[in-house]
Design a protein around this motif. Structure first.
Motif, PDB file in Angstrom:
ATOM      1  N   ALA A  14       0.843  -1.203   0.000  1.00 27.34           N
ATOM      2  CA  ALA A  14       0.000   0.000   0.000  1.00 27.34           C
ATOM      3  C   ALA A  14       0.873   1.245   0.000  1.00 27.34           C
ATOM      4  O   ALA A  14       1.979   1.238   0.537  1.00 27.34           O
ATOM      5  CB  ALA A  14      -0.898   0.001   1.234  1.00 27.34           C
ATOM      6  N   GLY A  16       0.577   4.381   1.800  1.00 30.93           N
ATOM      7  CA  GLY A  16      -0.253   4.937   2.876  1.00 30.93           C
ATOM      8  C   GLY A  16      -1.547   4.155   2.990  1.00 30.93           C
ATOM      9  O   GLY A  16      -1.521   2.936   3.191  1.00 30.93           O
ATOM     10  N   ASP A  17      -2.684   4.843   2.821  1.00 33.25           N
ATOM     11  CA  ASP A  17      -3.988   4.181   2.927  1.00 33.25           C
ATOM     12  C   ASP A  17      -4.426   3.534   1.616  1.00 33.25           C
ATOM     13  O   ASP A  17      -5.431   2.837   1.578  1.00 33.25           O
ATOM     14  CB  ASP A  17      -5.075   5.201   3.327  1.00 33.25           C
ATOM     15  N   GLN A  19      -4.411   0.893  -0.786  1.00 37.40           N
ATOM     16  CA  GLN A  19      -3.991  -0.503  -0.941  1.00 37.40           C
ATOM     17  C   GLN A  19      -3.857  -0.810  -2.429  1.00 37.40           C
ATOM     18  O   GLN A  19      -4.800  -0.601  -3.187  1.00 37.40           O
ATOM     19  CB  GLN A  19      -5.037  -1.424  -0.292  1.00 37.40           C
TER      20      GLN A  19
END
Ligand SMILES: Nc1ncnc2c1ncn2[C@@H]1O[C@H](COP(=O)(O)OP(=O)(O)O)[C@@H](O)[C@H]1O
Ligand SMILES: [Mg+2]
Length: 272
Positions: A14, A16-17, A19
């Protein structure tokens, strides 16, 4: 010697957030040209950076030539990278160096060779891509197809075992495109390479590859020889291969019904 030059198992990654890979597994058999097909933004370039060790997965493993890429020391990784050639869509040529010097650069950086030997090597690489005659040109004066071929000569300069091509067909005219398709296949057999070709271009991927993986939503959606994939009846694969705008992968991002968003009176809703 392992049969597969690359083995990827249950890879998660990923930014960061965001994916990108959600348990991707695939293997690349030695000696083949393997296409990795997927829509823009699905993580193909990211996957190549994970194979090259430029990025680190959150879990899962990548083995190249039997070595776990993300468990290597910096020196070991550097040595392994010499076995991997990479051609980017944006060629990455040095704009202030001639064609000759661009190809000589990675050789001179990694090996101390007498000038005459270096010259012969560079000429052989340029000959392989049909551009010996363009040795003194500057990158800014090359056509798109020639630029891509110089980038290819530079990528094979240090005799890698594994070549990775990131969108090698993007933005090329039909003749240059066929030249690149031909070169990828020719170099793969003449130099005894294994090649990974990452692209969103279905037709060219099927043309150039012995075997194809189709990736979507961070996993492998389909796989097979080019013929098998082209004939597949799988609805996802068919949508992707035929570039259908709507299918199992919806055109509309999930959201409320249109009537609700338009605040239509209930009586009008059935008509919306
Ligand atoms: N360094 C980065 N930081 C954050 N997001 C990124 C970064 N690189 C790529 N992305 C995002 O990750 C997704 C996958 O990118 P990429 O691997 O380049 O896709 P592809 O090569 O299949 O088009 C895209 O949505 C892209 O915008
Ligand atoms: Mg990309």
């Amino acid at each position: 010697m392992a049969e597969n030059i690359v083995e990827i198992q249950d890879l998660h990654f990923a930014y960061g957030d965001l994916q990108i890979l959600r348990g991707l597994s695939l293997s690349i058999p030695r000696g083949q040209v393997v296409g990795i097909l997927g829509g823009s933004g699905c993580g193909k370039s990211t996957l190549l950076k994970l194979i090259g060790g430029q990025l680190r997965p959150s879990s899962g493993s990548v083995k190249v030539d039997g070595k776990d890429v993300h468990a290597l020391s910096a020196d070991e990784l550097y040595a392994l990278r010499l076995d991997m050639g990479m051609m980017f869509q944006s060629s990455g040529l040095f704009s202030d160096l001639s064609v000759y010097d661009n190809v000589a650069f990675p050789i001179a950086e990694n090996f101390h060779l007498p000038e005459e030997l270096l010259r012969r090597l560079v000429m052989m690489k340029l000959h392989a891509v049909g551009l010996r005659g363009a040795r003194d040109m500057m990158p800014g004066d090359l056509s798109g197809g020639m630029t891509r071929r110089v980038a290819l000569a530079r990528a094979i300069a240090t005799d890698p075992k594994l070549m990775m091509y990131d969108e090698p067909f993007a933005g090329l005219d039909p003749i240059s495109l066929n030249q690149i398709v031909g070169l990828i296949r020719e170099l793969n057999s003449a130099l005894g390479l294994t090649s990974i070709v990452v692209t969103y271009d279905v037709q060219e991927a099927l043309k150039v590859s012995d075997y194809v993986y189709v990736i979507c939503d961070g996993v492998v959606l389909g796989r097979g020889t080019s013929e098998e994939v082209a004939r597949s009846e799988d609805p996802y694969l068919k949508q992707f291969l035929n570039a259908l705008p709507d299918g199992p992968v919806r055109f509309h991002f999930p959201g409320p019904e249109l009537a609700e968003d338009l605040n239509l009176a209930p009586v009008l809703r059935d008509k919306a």
